[in-house]
Design an enzyme around this catalytic site. Sequence first.
Site, PDB file in Angstrom:
ATOM      1  N   ASP A  30     -24.106 -39.581  27.687  1.00  0.00           N
ATOM      2  CA  ASP A  30     -25.477 -39.142  29.450  1.00  0.00           C
ATOM      3  C   ASP A  30     -25.946 -37.790  28.997  1.00  0.00           C
ATOM      4  O   ASP A  30     -25.075 -36.999  28.542  1.00  0.00           O
ATOM      5  CB  ASP A  30     -24.460 -39.723  29.855  1.00  0.00           C
ATOM      6  CG  ASP A  30     -25.303 -40.049  31.565  1.00  0.00           C
ATOM      7  OD1 ASP A  30     -25.993 -38.776  32.057  1.00  0.00           O
ATOM      8  OD2 ASP A  30     -25.918 -41.076  31.767  1.00  0.00           O
ATOM      9  N   GLN A  94     -28.072 -47.639  40.815  1.00  0.00           N
ATOM     10  CA  GLN A  94     -28.759 -48.016  39.489  1.00  0.00           C
ATOM     11  C   GLN A  94     -29.880 -46.597  39.575  1.00  0.00           C
ATOM     12  O   GLN A  94     -30.754 -47.006  40.527  1.00  0.00           O
ATOM     13  CB  GLN A  94     -29.647 -49.155  39.393  1.00  0.00           C
ATOM     14  CG  GLN A  94     -30.517 -48.916  37.868  1.00  0.00           C
ATOM     15  CD  GLN A  94     -30.688 -50.652  37.022  1.00  0.00           C
ATOM     16  OE1 GLN A  94     -30.717 -51.181  38.512  1.00  0.00           O
ATOM     17  NE2 GLN A  94     -31.080 -50.754  36.424  1.00  0.00           N
ATOM     18  N   HIS A 100     -28.292 -51.231  31.888  1.00  0.00           N
ATOM     19  CA  HIS A 100     -27.560 -50.090  31.255  1.00  0.00           C
ATOM     20  C   HIS A 100     -25.703 -50.070  31.607  1.00  0.00           C
ATOM     21  O   HIS A 100     -25.448 -50.053  32.510  1.00  0.00           O
ATOM     22  CB  HIS A 100     -27.906 -48.662  31.409  1.00  0.00           C
ATOM     23  CG  HIS A 100     -27.564 -47.763  32.627  1.00  0.00           C
ATOM     24  ND1 HIS A 100     -28.538 -48.266  33.469  1.00  0.00           N
ATOM     25  CD2 HIS A 100     -27.301 -46.466  32.527  1.00  0.00           C
ATOM     26  CE1 HIS A 100     -28.624 -47.802  34.062  1.00  0.00           C
ATOM     27  NE2 HIS A 100     -27.802 -46.512  33.722  1.00  0.00           N
TER      28      HIS A 100
END
Length: 114
Positions: A30, A94, A100
Amino acid sequence: MADCIFCKLANHEIEPDVVYENDLVCAFRDAAPVAPVHVLCVPKAHVSGVNDLDVADTALLSALFEAAQTVVQKLGIAEEGYRLVINSGERGGQSVGHLHLHVLGGRDMQWPPG
């Protein structure tokens, strides 16, 4: 979807920091981690979110969890513990409209998470 950042990352139009990849999923670090280990497991095909899944997506879901298992083993957090998170919708947290799975670890996780 042409303007989806996760589609571009998962399909290497933008190069992610890949931790694991198979035919269906790309797992990458990330860009804004909230834990020492923060990896996103992202389908290569665009799926907007959990509400867009159906019974035909069994292989995709299996591939997401297989990717998560591989990531936690590869990054050495399988035994100490980790958290898997799938956010759904704006109120569910989200922030990108592409399904994901977050793999979080490397520190103690608090409960409730938020």
